[in-house]
Design a protein around this motif. Structure first.
Motif, PDB file in Angstrom:
ATOM      1  N   TYR A  54      11.542   7.906  -0.337  1.00  0.00           N
ATOM      2  CA  TYR A  54      11.384   6.645  -0.754  1.00  0.00           C
ATOM      3  C   TYR A  54      12.902   6.473  -1.239  1.00  0.00           C
ATOM      4  CZ  TYR A  54       6.445   5.407  -0.752  1.00  0.00           C
ATOM      5  OH  TYR A  54       5.200   5.217  -0.563  1.00  0.00           O
ATOM      6  N   ASN A  57      15.556   6.210   1.529  1.00  0.00           N
ATOM      7  CA  ASN A  57      15.263   4.879   2.604  1.00  0.00           C
ATOM      8  C   ASN A  57      16.066   3.816   1.960  1.00  0.00           C
ATOM      9  OD1 ASN A  57      14.665   2.764   4.253  1.00  0.00           O
ATOM     10  ND2 ASN A  57      12.352   3.328   4.238  1.00  0.00           N
ATOM     11  N   GLU A  59      16.526   0.880   3.029  1.00  0.00           N
ATOM     12  CA  GLU A  59      15.828  -0.366   3.429  1.00  0.00           C
ATOM     13  C   GLU A  59      14.648  -0.416   2.437  1.00  0.00           C
ATOM     14  OE1 GLU A  59      15.111  -0.555   7.572  1.00  0.00           O
ATOM     15  OE2 GLU A  59      17.202  -0.193   8.061  1.00  0.00           O
ATOM     16  N   HIS A  60      14.043   0.514   1.710  1.00  0.00           N
ATOM     17  CA  HIS A  60      12.936   0.289   1.042  1.00  0.00           C
ATOM     18  C   HIS A  60      12.977  -0.376  -0.258  1.00  0.00           C
ATOM     19  CE1 HIS A  60       8.922   1.687  -0.343  1.00  0.00           C
ATOM     20  NE2 HIS A  60       9.361   1.858  -1.516  1.00  0.00           N
ATOM     21  N   ASP A  66       4.270   1.887  -5.070  1.00  0.00           N
ATOM     22  CA  ASP A  66       4.699   2.990  -4.643  1.00  0.00           C
ATOM     23  C   ASP A  66       4.368   4.096  -5.692  1.00  0.00           C
ATOM     24  OD1 ASP A  66       5.782   1.678  -2.190  1.00  0.00           O
ATOM     25  OD2 ASP A  66       7.780   1.373  -3.381  1.00  0.00           O
ATOM     26  N   ASP A  86      -0.591   5.004   4.457  1.00  0.00           N
ATOM     27  CA  ASP A  86       0.039   4.112   5.368  1.00  0.00           C
ATOM     28  C   ASP A  86       1.133   4.652   6.431  1.00  0.00           C
ATOM     29  OD1 ASP A  86       2.859   4.249   4.392  1.00  0.00           O
ATOM     30  OD2 ASP A  86       1.859   3.204   2.580  1.00  0.00           O
ATOM     31  N   GLY A  87       1.472   3.762   7.428  1.00  0.00           N
ATOM     32  CA  GLY A  87       2.277   4.438   8.423  1.00  0.00           C
ATOM     33  C   GLY A  87       3.502   5.168   8.178  1.00  0.00           C
ATOM     34  N   ALA A  88       4.155   4.428   7.191  1.00  0.00           N
ATOM     35  CA  ALA A  88       5.554   4.817   6.707  1.00  0.00           C
ATOM     36  C   ALA A  88       5.529   6.443   5.987  1.00  0.00           C
ATOM     37  CB  ALA A  88       6.164   3.967   5.687  1.00  0.00           C
ATOM     38  N   VAL A  89       4.496   6.272   5.078  1.00  0.00           N
ATOM     39  CA  VAL A  89       4.080   7.628   4.373  1.00  0.00           C
ATOM     40  C   VAL A  89       3.604   8.897   5.255  1.00  0.00           C
ATOM     41  CG1 VAL A  89       2.786   8.683   2.496  1.00  0.00           C
ATOM     42  CG2 VAL A  89       3.939   6.561   2.163  1.00  0.00           C
ATOM     43  N   ASN A  91       4.374   9.017   8.411  1.00  0.00           N
ATOM     44  CA  ASN A  91       5.624   9.565   9.134  1.00  0.00           C
ATOM     45  C   ASN A  91       6.431  10.322   8.448  1.00  0.00           C
ATOM     46  OD1 ASN A  91       7.363   9.316  11.492  1.00  0.00           O
ATOM     47  ND2 ASN A  91       8.312   8.076  10.303  1.00  0.00           N
ATOM     48  N   GLN A  92       6.612   9.990   7.226  1.00  0.00           N
ATOM     49  CA  GLN A  92       7.750  10.851   6.408  1.00  0.00           C
ATOM     50  C   GLN A  92       7.006  12.059   6.123  1.00  0.00           C
ATOM     51  OE1 GLN A  92      10.901  10.509   5.787  1.00  0.00           O
ATOM     52  NE2 GLN A  92      11.140   8.723   6.857  1.00  0.00           N
ATOM     53  N   ASN A 108      -2.099   8.060   9.642  1.00  0.00           N
ATOM     54  CA  ASN A 108      -2.623   6.400   9.192  1.00  0.00           C
ATOM     55  C   ASN A 108      -3.541   6.002  10.401  1.00  0.00           C
ATOM     56  OD1 ASN A 108      -0.523   6.311  11.622  1.00  0.00           O
ATOM     57  ND2 ASN A 108       0.026   4.273  10.913  1.00  0.00           N
TER      58      ASN A 108
END
Length: 118
Positions: A54, A57, A59-60, A66, A86-89, A91-92, A108
Motif C-alpha cells: 500500500y 503505490n 496512487e493509493h 485498508d 479485491d483485485g488490487a490485493v 494482484n499484489q 479476486n
C-alpha cells in the motif's frame, strides 16, 4: 517491519512471555536472531508485505478499511488454503510472491473458486 513489530507484536509478546515467566531478551541478542523470530511468524510477513504494498503505490489513498483488510488478510493468508479478496490485493499478493511464500491461492474471481477447489 520495525514499526509493525514494535506497535503490533511487541505488546502481545510481552504479555505472553510474562505469563511464561520469561523476559524474551534472548530474542534481542542479535539482529539476526530478532529477524529469525519475526520471520517465523507468517502473519508478520503478510502484514508487513501488505503494508509495504500500500505504501509503495503512490496512487493509493488510504482508507480506514485498508487497515481492516490488512488485519484480516494477515490472519487469513497464512492459515487458509484459498483467500478471495479485491483485485488490487490479489494482484499484489501474487506479484510480490507473498501468496507463494505462504502457500495460499489468492484470487479476486469468485467464479474461479470451483476451478481452484478442483
Amino acid at each position: 517491519m520495525t514499526r509493525s513489530v514494535k506497535d503490533d507484536y511487541m505488546p502481545i509478546m510481552a504479555v505472553q512471555l510474562a505469563r511464561r515467566g520469561r523476559d524474551g531478551l534472548e530474542f534481542y541478542e542479535t539482529r539476526e536472531r530478532m529477524r529469525e523470530l519475526f520471520d517465523s511468524m507468517p502473519g508478520c510477513d503478510a502484514m508487513v508485505t501488505l503494508k509495504t504494498m500500500y505504501h509503495r503505490n503512490v496512487e493509493h489513498r488510504w482508507a480506514i478499511n485498508d487497515i481492516y483488510d490488512i488485519d484480516a488478510l494477515s490472519v487469513a493468508m497464512p492459515y487458509c488454503d484459498i483467500v478471495l479478496t479485491d483485485g488490487a490485493v490479489a494482484n499484489q499478493a501474487n506479484t510480490s510472491q507473498l501468496a507463494d511464500r505462504l502457500d495460499v491461492v489468492v484470487s479476486n474471481q469468485l467464479d474461479s473458486l470451483w476451478e481452484i477447489l478442483d
